[in-house]
Write a protein that holds these residues in place. Structure first.
Motif, PDB file in Angstrom:
ATOM      1  N   PRO A  25     158.521  25.003 -18.750  1.00  0.00           N
ATOM      2  CA  PRO A  25     159.924  24.685 -19.022  1.00  0.00           C
ATOM      3  C   PRO A  25     160.873  25.883 -18.878  1.00  0.00           C
ATOM      4  O   PRO A  25     162.046  25.700 -18.557  1.00  0.00           O
ATOM      5  CB  PRO A  25     159.907  24.179 -20.468  1.00  0.00           C
ATOM      6  N   ASP A  26     160.359  27.112 -19.077  1.00  0.00           N
ATOM      7  CA  ASP A  26     161.230  28.285 -18.937  1.00  0.00           C
ATOM      8  C   ASP A  26     161.453  28.685 -17.477  1.00  0.00           C
ATOM      9  O   ASP A  26     162.192  29.617 -17.188  1.00  0.00           O
ATOM     10  CB  ASP A  26     160.693  29.467 -19.751  1.00  0.00           C
ATOM     11  N   GLY A  27     160.783  27.991 -16.539  1.00  0.00           N
ATOM     12  CA  GLY A  27     160.970  28.245 -15.117  1.00  0.00           C
ATOM     13  C   GLY A  27     159.850  29.020 -14.469  1.00  0.00           C
ATOM     14  O   GLY A  27     159.743  29.066 -13.248  1.00  0.00           O
ATOM     15  N   GLY A  28     158.991  29.655 -15.278  1.00  0.00           N
ATOM     16  CA  GLY A  28     157.904  30.447 -14.722  1.00  0.00           C
ATOM     17  C   GLY A  28     156.621  29.645 -14.591  1.00  0.00           C
ATOM     18  O   GLY A  28     156.540  28.493 -15.015  1.00  0.00           O
ATOM     19  N   TRP A  29     155.637  30.279 -13.964  1.00  0.00           N
ATOM     20  CA  TRP A  29     154.297  29.704 -13.856  1.00  0.00           C
ATOM     21  C   TRP A  29     153.327  30.568 -14.635  1.00  0.00           C
ATOM     22  O   TRP A  29     153.480  31.786 -14.679  1.00  0.00           O
ATOM     23  CB  TRP A  29     153.850  29.641 -12.396  1.00  0.00           C
ATOM     24  N   PRO A  30     152.305  29.936 -15.253  1.00  0.00           N
ATOM     25  CA  PRO A  30     151.338  30.688 -16.054  1.00  0.00           C
ATOM     26  C   PRO A  30     150.190  31.247 -15.210  1.00  0.00           C
ATOM     27  O   PRO A  30     149.915  30.758 -14.111  1.00  0.00           O
ATOM     28  CB  PRO A  30     150.804  29.626 -17.015  1.00  0.00           C
ATOM     29  N   SER A  37     154.349  31.784 -19.213  1.00  0.00           N
ATOM     30  CA  SER A  37     154.802  32.183 -17.884  1.00  0.00           C
ATOM     31  C   SER A  37     154.489  33.651 -17.624  1.00  0.00           C
ATOM     32  O   SER A  37     154.504  34.480 -18.528  1.00  0.00           O
ATOM     33  CB  SER A  37     156.297  31.927 -17.751  1.00  0.00           C
ATOM     34  N   HIS A  38     154.225  33.949 -16.376  1.00  0.00           N
ATOM     35  CA  HIS A  38     153.775  35.269 -15.968  1.00  0.00           C
ATOM     36  C   HIS A  38     154.571  35.695 -14.729  1.00  0.00           C
ATOM     37  O   HIS A  38     154.663  34.929 -13.767  1.00  0.00           O
ATOM     38  CB  HIS A  38     152.276  35.185 -15.654  1.00  0.00           C
ATOM     39  N   PRO A  39     155.139  36.895 -14.716  1.00  0.00           N
ATOM     40  CA  PRO A  39     155.982  37.304 -13.584  1.00  0.00           C
ATOM     41  C   PRO A  39     155.228  37.421 -12.266  1.00  0.00           C
ATOM     42  O   PRO A  39     155.771  37.069 -11.217  1.00  0.00           O
ATOM     43  CB  PRO A  39     156.541  38.657 -14.014  1.00  0.00           C
ATOM     44  N   LEU A  40     153.980  37.866 -12.292  1.00  0.00           N
ATOM     45  CA  LEU A  40     153.205  37.974 -11.056  1.00  0.00           C
ATOM     46  C   LEU A  40     153.007  36.596 -10.435  1.00  0.00           C
ATOM     47  O   LEU A  40     153.278  36.391  -9.248  1.00  0.00           O
ATOM     48  CB  LEU A  40     151.856  38.629 -11.356  1.00  0.00           C
ATOM     49  N   VAL A  41     152.549  35.641 -11.229  1.00  0.00           N
ATOM     50  CA  VAL A  41     152.278  34.296 -10.739  1.00  0.00           C
ATOM     51  C   VAL A  41     153.574  33.615 -10.307  1.00  0.00           C
ATOM     52  O   VAL A  41     153.621  32.943  -9.276  1.00  0.00           O
ATOM     53  CB  VAL A  41     151.545  33.459 -11.810  1.00  0.00           C
ATOM     54  N   THR A  42     154.636  33.811 -11.065  1.00  0.00           N
ATOM     55  CA  THR A  42     155.915  33.210 -10.716  1.00  0.00           C
ATOM     56  C   THR A  42     156.423  33.760  -9.386  1.00  0.00           C
ATOM     57  O   THR A  42     156.912  33.005  -8.535  1.00  0.00           O
ATOM     58  CB  THR A  42     156.941  33.433 -11.841  1.00  0.00           C
ATOM     59  N   GLY A  43     156.288  35.057  -9.172  1.00  0.00           N
ATOM     60  CA  GLY A  43     156.673  35.649  -7.897  1.00  0.00           C
ATOM     61  C   GLY A  43     155.857  35.087  -6.744  1.00  0.00           C
ATOM     62  O   GLY A  43     156.388  34.781  -5.676  1.00  0.00           O
ATOM     63  N   GLN A  44     154.553  34.919  -6.952  1.00  0.00           N
ATOM     64  CA  GLN A  44     153.704  34.345  -5.917  1.00  0.00           C
ATOM     65  C   GLN A  44     154.097  32.900  -5.619  1.00  0.00           C
ATOM     66  O   GLN A  44     154.109  32.477  -4.464  1.00  0.00           O
ATOM     67  CB  GLN A  44     152.239  34.425  -6.328  1.00  0.00           C
ATOM     68  N   CYS A  45     154.417  32.143  -6.662  1.00  0.00           N
ATOM     69  CA  CYS A  45     154.830  30.750  -6.462  1.00  0.00           C
ATOM     70  C   CYS A  45     156.147  30.679  -5.701  1.00  0.00           C
ATOM     71  O   CYS A  45     156.309  29.831  -4.807  1.00  0.00           O
ATOM     72  CB  CYS A  45     154.928  30.029  -7.804  1.00  0.00           C
ATOM     73  N   LEU A  46     157.086  31.550  -6.032  1.00  0.00           N
ATOM     74  CA  LEU A  46     158.346  31.584  -5.284  1.00  0.00           C
ATOM     75  C   LEU A  46     158.099  31.907  -3.813  1.00  0.00           C
ATOM     76  O   LEU A  46     158.713  31.305  -2.924  1.00  0.00           O
ATOM     77  CB  LEU A  46     159.310  32.615  -5.887  1.00  0.00           C
ATOM     78  N   TYR A  47     157.220  32.845  -3.555  1.00  0.00           N
ATOM     79  CA  TYR A  47     156.865  33.192  -2.180  1.00  0.00           C
ATOM     80  C   TYR A  47     156.316  31.961  -1.455  1.00  0.00           C
ATOM     81  O   TYR A  47     156.737  31.619  -0.347  1.00  0.00           O
ATOM     82  CB  TYR A  47     155.846  34.328  -2.187  1.00  0.00           C
ATOM     83  N   ALA A  48     155.356  31.281  -2.086  1.00  0.00           N
ATOM     84  CA  ALA A  48     154.740  30.099  -1.476  1.00  0.00           C
ATOM     85  C   ALA A  48     155.766  28.988  -1.253  1.00  0.00           C
ATOM     86  O   ALA A  48     155.782  28.348  -0.196  1.00  0.00           O
ATOM     87  CB  ALA A  48     153.595  29.592  -2.358  1.00  0.00           C
TER      88      ALA A  48
END
Length: 121
Positions: A25-30, A37-48
């Motif tokens: 719900p906060d916009g990130g991915w775990p 939520s985790h910044p590394l995973v969220t960055g990878q998801c945005l890339y994908a």
């Protein structure tokens, strides 16, 4: 990404649906299903998401960018908790910051970025 590049592209919509369903719900991915939520995973998801054609006006992308911008440290980095180191809570900045930056660079609007830098909080 691997499936789209080397597999059958007809699987991409189902894999994308599964990825989108895991956004917090906060916009990130775990890092792990059901986790914070985790910044590394969220960055990878945005890339994908960018690779498969999701643009910066997509609400999913917008929420992820907002999560990253809201959790950025004053020095411009992101703290990223390590997956598992026994009882130790290991926090790193390098990989989380790298992927958060890559994800944002691929996802934020391009207009004006060359004229002004994104200021950390």
């Amino acid at each position: 990404l691997l499936d789209r590049e080397y597999g059958e592209s007809k699987q991409v919509p189902e894999l994308l649906k599964r990825l989108l369903a895991q956004q917090n719900p906060d916009g990130g991915w775990p890092m792990e299903k059901g986790g914070v939520s985790h910044p590394l995973v969220t960055g990878q998801c945005l890339y994908a998401l960018n690779i498969v054609g999701r643009e910066n006006d997509d609400p999913v992308v917008g929420r992820a960018c907002k999560y990253l911008l809201d959790t950025q440290e004053k020095d411009g980095s992101w703290k990223a908790k390590s997956r598992n180191h026994g009882d130790a809570n290991v926090v790193t900045i390098h990989w989380g910051t790298g992927w958060a930056t890559i994800g944002l660079l691929r996802s934020l609007p391009k207009e004006g970025l060359e004229k002004k830098a994104i200021e950390p909080k």
